[in-house]
Design a protein around this motif. Structure first.
Motif, PDB file in Angstrom:
ATOM      1  N   SER A   1      47.418  48.330  69.983  1.00  0.00           N
ATOM      2  CA  SER A   1      46.159  48.478  70.117  1.00  0.00           C
ATOM      3  C   SER A   1      45.839  47.204  70.590  1.00  0.00           C
ATOM      4  O   SER A   1      46.226  46.108  70.396  1.00  0.00           O
ATOM      5  CB  SER A   1      45.553  48.908  68.762  1.00  0.00           C
ATOM      6  OG  SER A   1      46.001  47.810  67.772  1.00  0.00           O
TER       7      SER A   1
ATOM      8  N   LEU B   1      37.959  49.505  70.519  1.00  0.00           N
ATOM      9  CA  LEU B   1      39.380  49.560  70.250  1.00  0.00           C
ATOM     10  C   LEU B   1      40.099  50.413  71.198  1.00  0.00           C
ATOM     11  O   LEU B   1      39.666  51.670  71.499  1.00  0.00           O
ATOM     12  CB  LEU B   1      39.626  50.330  68.764  1.00  0.00           C
ATOM     13  CG  LEU B   1      40.852  50.347  68.452  1.00  0.00           C
ATOM     14  CD1 LEU B   1      41.756  49.251  68.264  1.00  0.00           C
ATOM     15  CD2 LEU B   1      40.956  51.311  67.092  1.00  0.00           C
TER      16      LEU B   1
ATOM     17  N   TRP C   1      43.589  52.000  71.865  1.00  0.00           N
ATOM     18  CA  TRP C   1      44.633  52.612  71.126  1.00  0.00           C
ATOM     19  C   TRP C   1      45.561  53.395  71.827  1.00  0.00           C
ATOM     20  O   TRP C   1      44.824  54.372  72.493  1.00  0.00           O
ATOM     21  CB  TRP C   1      44.345  52.726  69.638  1.00  0.00           C
ATOM     22  CG  TRP C   1      45.557  52.956  68.775  1.00  0.00           C
ATOM     23  CD1 TRP C   1      46.618  52.675  68.943  1.00  0.00           C
ATOM     24  CD2 TRP C   1      45.358  53.827  67.878  1.00  0.00           C
ATOM     25  NE1 TRP C   1      47.504  52.980  67.704  1.00  0.00           N
ATOM     26  CE2 TRP C   1      46.622  54.022  67.076  1.00  0.00           C
ATOM     27  CE3 TRP C   1      44.380  54.860  67.073  1.00  0.00           C
ATOM     28  CZ2 TRP C   1      47.040  54.637  66.036  1.00  0.00           C
ATOM     29  CZ3 TRP C   1      44.737  55.554  66.291  1.00  0.00           C
ATOM     30  CH2 TRP C   1      45.857  55.542  65.612  1.00  0.00           C
TER      31      TRP C   1
END
Length: 210
Positions: free
Chosen positions: A84, A146, A148
């Protein structure tokens, strides 16, 4: 940010045929997950089309995640590779959905997720998704995103279904070669061979990044 529980970590190991008294292989697995009620793991046995599989699985997910059939055994632990990344993006202004993305100007998607509340009123949670991932927090014209690998999609259910039907160590390795996310340490054994694979997609980063 959630911190790891002290002493919480899964493990697995195997013994090859040359080192076992029976001349076959041994495989063991200890999956350490936090205690919950209801429990995460449940014991199950699946028999279909001449294949008899036994082991542990997750409620609501088809297939045995750790277990064995008549020919092979397999087990998993979570991989600890960092998959991530965090990005700061700039919106046109404090209320705009337009932002500067890695490929030029882009528009975030506003998704309204409905959260069912037992014996209560449903809650609507607005989520902003960019080409990099979801906006976790926003302040003014800045957003923290984020990125990921799991957001790109996971084929975990198919992987374990294929493992359930594998017959040899080599077949196990072929199944793991196409695994996406989340990264797992998968150990496999048939009567003649053992091995462990760190399976999953990993972001390419330059040296010292992150």
């Amino acid at each position: 940010i959630l911190q790891p529980m002290l002493g919480n970590g899964s493990n697995n190991w195997a013994v090859g045929p040359k080192l076992s008294r029976t001349g076959s292989t041994l495989l063991a697995n200890d999956t350490h997950l936090g205690i919950s009620l209801p429990g995460i793991w449940f014991e199950q046995q699946l028999e279909q089309s001449g294949n008899n599989v036994y082991g542990g699985g997750f409620v609501g997910a088809p297939g045995v995640f750790v277990g064995f059939n008549a020919q092979i055994a397999w087990a998993v632990t979570n991989g600890s590779t960092d998959v991530s990344d965090w990005y700061e993006i700039r919106f046109n202004d404090a209320t705009s959905l337009e932002y500067s993305g890695p490929n030029g100007p882009a528009t975030a998607r506003l998704i309204k997720e409905k959260i069912k509340v037992h014996r209560g009123t449903d809650q609507i949670v607005p989520l902003l998704w960019t080409e990099l991932g979801p906006v976790v927090t926003r302040k003014g014209d800045r957003g923290l995103v984020l990125r990921w690998t799991v957001h790109d999609g996971s084929n975990a259910v198919k992987l374990f279904r294929d493992l359930n039907e594998a017959r040899t160590f080599d077949e196990c390795q072929k199944v793991l070669a196409g695994f996406h996310a989340p990264i797992q340490n998968v150990i496999c054994a048939d009567p003649k061979a053992i091995g462990i694979t760190h399976a999953g997609v990993t972001p390419i980063r330059w040296r010292g990044q992150g």
